[in-house]
Design a protein around this motif. Sequence first.
Motif, PDB file in Angstrom:
ATOM      1  N   ALA A 198       0.810  -1.223   0.000  1.00 30.60           N
ATOM      2  CA  ALA A 198       0.000   0.000   0.000  1.00 30.60           C
ATOM      3  C   ALA A 198       0.843   1.273   0.000  1.00 30.60           C
ATOM      4  O   ALA A 198       0.396   2.314  -0.503  1.00 30.60           O
ATOM      5  CB  ALA A 198      -0.924  -0.018   1.206  1.00 30.60           C
ATOM      6  N   GLY A 199       2.074   1.210   0.518  1.00 30.89           N
ATOM      7  CA  GLY A 199       2.923   2.407   0.556  1.00 30.89           C
ATOM      8  C   GLY A 199       3.239   2.954  -0.823  1.00 30.89           C
ATOM      9  O   GLY A 199       3.489   4.152  -0.976  1.00 30.89           O
ATOM     10  N   VAL A 200       3.201   2.101  -1.857  1.00 31.31           N
ATOM     11  CA  VAL A 200       3.476   2.565  -3.225  1.00 31.31           C
ATOM     12  C   VAL A 200       2.346   3.467  -3.734  1.00 31.31           C
ATOM     13  O   VAL A 200       2.576   4.377  -4.530  1.00 31.31           O
ATOM     14  CB  VAL A 200       3.691   1.344  -4.155  1.00 31.31           C
ATOM     15  N   GLY A 236      -5.256   5.263   0.898  1.00 26.03           N
ATOM     16  CA  GLY A 236      -4.831   5.019   2.268  1.00 26.03           C
ATOM     17  C   GLY A 236      -4.102   3.696   2.424  1.00 26.03           C
ATOM     18  O   GLY A 236      -4.412   2.717   1.751  1.00 26.03           O
ATOM     19  N   THR A 237      -3.114   3.683   3.333  1.00 23.02           N
ATOM     20  CA  THR A 237      -2.479   2.418   3.698  1.00 23.02           C
ATOM     21  C   THR A 237      -3.324   1.781   4.811  1.00 23.02           C
ATOM     22  O   THR A 237      -4.355   2.330   5.214  1.00 23.02           O
ATOM     23  CB  THR A 237      -1.034   2.648   4.159  1.00 23.02           C
ATOM     24  N   PHE A 238      -2.881   0.635   5.292  1.00 25.56           N
ATOM     25  CA  PHE A 238      -3.681  -0.107   6.276  1.00 25.56           C
ATOM     26  C   PHE A 238      -3.211   0.107   7.704  1.00 25.56           C
ATOM     27  O   PHE A 238      -4.009   0.301   8.615  1.00 25.56           O
ATOM     28  CB  PHE A 238      -3.643  -1.609   5.950  1.00 25.56           C
ATOM     29  N   ARG A 239      -1.874   0.042   7.894  1.00 23.19           N
ATOM     30  CA  ARG A 239      -1.374  -0.047   9.269  1.00 23.19           C
ATOM     31  C   ARG A 239      -0.640   1.199   9.745  1.00 23.19           C
ATOM     32  O   ARG A 239      -0.137   1.223  10.855  1.00 23.19           O
ATOM     33  CB  ARG A 239      -0.488  -1.288   9.417  1.00 23.19           C
ATOM     34  N   ASP A 240      -0.541   2.230   8.902  1.00 23.34           N
ATOM     35  CA  ASP A 240       0.059   3.469   9.386  1.00 23.34           C
ATOM     36  C   ASP A 240      -0.923   4.149  10.340  1.00 23.34           C
ATOM     37  O   ASP A 240      -2.104   3.805  10.376  1.00 23.34           O
ATOM     38  CB  ASP A 240       0.354   4.407   8.200  1.00 23.34           C
ATOM     39  N   ALA A 247       3.498  -7.376   7.408  1.00 17.46           N
ATOM     40  CA  ALA A 247       2.627  -7.908   8.459  1.00 17.46           C
ATOM     41  C   ALA A 247       1.734  -9.046   7.967  1.00 17.46           C
ATOM     42  O   ALA A 247       1.168  -9.772   8.778  1.00 17.46           O
ATOM     43  CB  ALA A 247       1.753  -6.777   9.019  1.00 17.46           C
ATOM     44  N   VAL A 248       1.577  -9.172   6.652  1.00 18.50           N
ATOM     45  CA  VAL A 248       0.600 -10.132   6.133  1.00 18.50           C
ATOM     46  C   VAL A 248       1.306 -11.222   5.320  1.00 18.50           C
ATOM     47  O   VAL A 248       2.041 -10.929   4.377  1.00 18.50           O
ATOM     48  CB  VAL A 248      -0.468  -9.405   5.266  1.00 18.50           C
ATOM     49  N   TYR A 249       1.047 -12.463   5.707  1.00 13.70           N
ATOM     50  CA  TYR A 249       1.648 -13.611   5.015  1.00 13.70           C
ATOM     51  C   TYR A 249       0.687 -14.126   3.953  1.00 13.70           C
ATOM     52  O   TYR A 249      -0.504 -13.898   4.057  1.00 13.70           O
ATOM     53  CB  TYR A 249       1.961 -14.713   6.050  1.00 13.70           C
ATOM     54  N   GLY A 273      12.484   6.334   2.664  1.00 16.78           N
ATOM     55  CA  GLY A 273      11.995   7.606   2.132  1.00 16.78           C
ATOM     56  C   GLY A 273      10.698   7.335   1.399  1.00 16.78           C
ATOM     57  O   GLY A 273      10.273   6.173   1.270  1.00 16.78           O
ATOM     58  N   PRO A 274      10.043   8.376   0.909  1.00 16.76           N
ATOM     59  CA  PRO A 274       8.813   8.170   0.138  1.00 16.76           C
ATOM     60  C   PRO A 274       9.115   7.357  -1.127  1.00 16.76           C
ATOM     61  O   PRO A 274      10.128   7.607  -1.793  1.00 16.76           O
ATOM     62  CB  PRO A 274       8.364   9.584  -0.229  1.00 16.76           C
ATOM     63  N   ALA A 275       8.235   6.418  -1.452  1.00 13.18           N
ATOM     64  CA  ALA A 275       8.475   5.535  -2.599  1.00 13.18           C
ATOM     65  C   ALA A 275       8.669   6.329  -3.891  1.00 13.18           C
ATOM     66  O   ALA A 275       9.450   5.928  -4.758  1.00 13.18           O
ATOM     67  CB  ALA A 275       7.304   4.560  -2.744  1.00 13.18           C
TER      68      ALA A 275
HETATM   69  P1  OAD Z   1       0.441  -1.609   5.242  1.00  7.74           P
HETATM   70  O1  OAD Z   1      -0.502  -0.488   5.451  1.00  7.74           O
HETATM   71  O2  OAD Z   1       0.444  -2.695   6.254  1.00  7.74           O
HETATM   72  O3  OAD Z   1       1.938  -1.058   5.126  1.00  7.74           O
HETATM   73  C1  OAD Z   1       2.246   0.021   4.292  1.00  7.74           C
HETATM   74  C2  OAD Z   1       3.727   0.330   4.456  1.00  7.74           C
HETATM   75  O4  OAD Z   1       4.044   1.367   3.546  1.00  7.74           O
HETATM   76  C3  OAD Z   1       4.139   0.794   5.853  1.00  7.74           C
HETATM   77  O5  OAD Z   1       5.309   0.103   6.266  1.00  7.74           O
HETATM   78  C4  OAD Z   1       4.428   2.292   5.658  1.00  7.74           C
HETATM   79  O6  OAD Z   1       5.483   2.764   6.482  1.00  7.74           O
HETATM   80  C5  OAD Z   1       4.831   2.340   4.208  1.00  7.74           C
HETATM   81  N1  OAD Z   1       4.565   3.613   3.541  1.00  7.74           N
HETATM   82  C6  OAD Z   1       3.571   4.514   3.770  1.00  7.74           C
HETATM   83  N2  OAD Z   1       3.662   5.555   2.927  1.00  7.74           N
HETATM   84  C7  OAD Z   1       4.733   5.317   2.139  1.00  7.74           C
HETATM   85  C8  OAD Z   1       5.362   6.027   1.075  1.00  7.74           C
HETATM   86  N3  OAD Z   1       4.892   7.191   0.628  1.00  7.74           N
HETATM   87  N4  OAD Z   1       6.455   5.474   0.501  1.00  7.74           N
HETATM   88  C9  OAD Z   1       6.953   4.290   0.929  1.00  7.74           C
HETATM   89  N5  OAD Z   1       6.402   3.590   1.946  1.00  7.74           N
HETATM   90  C10 OAD Z   1       5.314   4.088   2.539  1.00  7.74           C
HETATM   91  O7  OAD Z   1       0.157  -2.176   3.749  1.00  7.74           O
HETATM   92  P2  OAD Z   1       0.575  -3.566   3.111  1.00  7.74           P
HETATM   93  O8  OAD Z   1       1.871  -4.042   3.663  1.00  7.74           O
HETATM   94  O9  OAD Z   1       0.423  -3.428   1.659  1.00  7.74           O
HETATM   95  O10 OAD Z   1      -4.617  -7.203   2.480  1.00  7.74           O
HETATM   96  O11 OAD Z   1      -0.575  -4.494   3.657  1.00  7.74           O
HETATM   97  C11 OAD Z   1      -0.627  -5.833   3.254  1.00  7.74           C
HETATM   98  C12 OAD Z   1      -2.047  -6.300   3.188  1.00  7.74           C
HETATM   99  O12 OAD Z   1      -2.706  -6.024   4.445  1.00  7.74           O
HETATM  100  C13 OAD Z   1      -2.918  -5.586   2.174  1.00  7.74           C
HETATM  101  O13 OAD Z   1      -2.772  -6.084   0.876  1.00  7.74           O
HETATM  102  C14 OAD Z   1      -4.286  -5.816   2.690  1.00  7.74           C
HETATM  103  C15 OAD Z   1      -4.051  -5.517   4.148  1.00  7.74           C
HETATM  104  O14 OAD Z   1      -4.910  -6.125   5.028  1.00  7.74           O
HETATM  105  C16 OAD Z   1      -5.885  -7.596   2.433  1.00  7.74           C
HETATM  106  O15 OAD Z   1      -6.818  -6.814   2.536  1.00  7.74           O
HETATM  107  C17 OAD Z   1      -6.030  -9.068   2.237  1.00  7.74           C
END
Ligand code: OAD
Length: 237
Positions: free
Chosen positions: A14-16, A23-27, A184-186, A222-224
């Motif tokens: 999601a960070g990409v 929105g990302t998930f875990r930030d 965080a997700v396997y 850094g930012p992607a």
């Molecule tokens: P997360 O939200 O868990 O992690 C996003 C990561 O991106 C974090 O480590 C942030 O620090 C980083 N990040 C945020 N903004 C960024 C930026 N501008 N540049 C670089 N990095 C940045 O998202 P995922 O790891 O993708 O699955 O989550 C994995 C899965 O969990 C998702 O596909 C989704 C979710 O539950 C399902 O829904 C099945």
Amino acid sequence: MTGHPKTIFVLTGAGVSAESGLGTFRDRGGLWARFDPMKLATPEAYAADPDTVLDFYDHRRRGVVAAEPNAAHRALARAEARCAARGGRLFLCTQNVDDLHERAGSRAVTHMHGELLKARCCACGAVTPWRADLSRADDCPACGASGRMRPDVVWFGEMPMHLDAIEAALAAADLFVAVGTSGAVYPAAGYVRQARSLGIPTCEINLEPSDNADAFDEARYGPASEALPRYLADLGL
Ligand code: OAD
């Protein structure tokens, strides 16, 4: 890593897409900080309260349709073409359900968590491109069943998609790069250790150290949109 890698495995998260406004998930303030995934992203949640689950994905789908790819997506598309021109391959595996890699020009994208702009019929299994909101009033264009359409995404408790192709690509890679994923997700979170056990160099590109940071040989923080183009340019891509 010295010399040009020929076969690169890139895992995105999601960070990409964060800098495209998704929105990302875990930030802090991320989706799973605000909403309970067990109530929105499981087959049980959909069975118990389909309207709430469909509304959640409608909202996210509208966000995807309105978003634009950013420099990180574009850099990966360029790198894919440059790898191919050299007789190599960039295998792009994404956990993202948006289509921003494709819209940036990536030709082959493996969506291990499915695609939000597709809907799947729970009755016949047919998958249909879907950009509009999804409701229980919708019929399946393939079999005509009513009220059986769901987003073609992977929910918690379901098997990710394309695992055989992903494992094969990982085993064939000579560089593993993870971008914008928290680890965080396997099974995706396990790929870095799998790569290391195969002797493949690994690099993490993320805003901050991920849960898996200690497993990577190299890291760029850094930012992607900035760190990834710079890293790919350093690789000659
Ligand atoms: P997360 O939200 O868990 O992690 C996003 C990561 O991106 C974090 O480590 C942030 O620090 C980083 N990040 C945020 N903004 C960024 C930026 N501008 N540049 C670089 N990095 C940045 O998202 P995922 O790891 O993708 O699955 O989550 C994995 C899965 O969990 C998702 O596909 C989704 C979710 O539950 C399902 O829904 C099945």
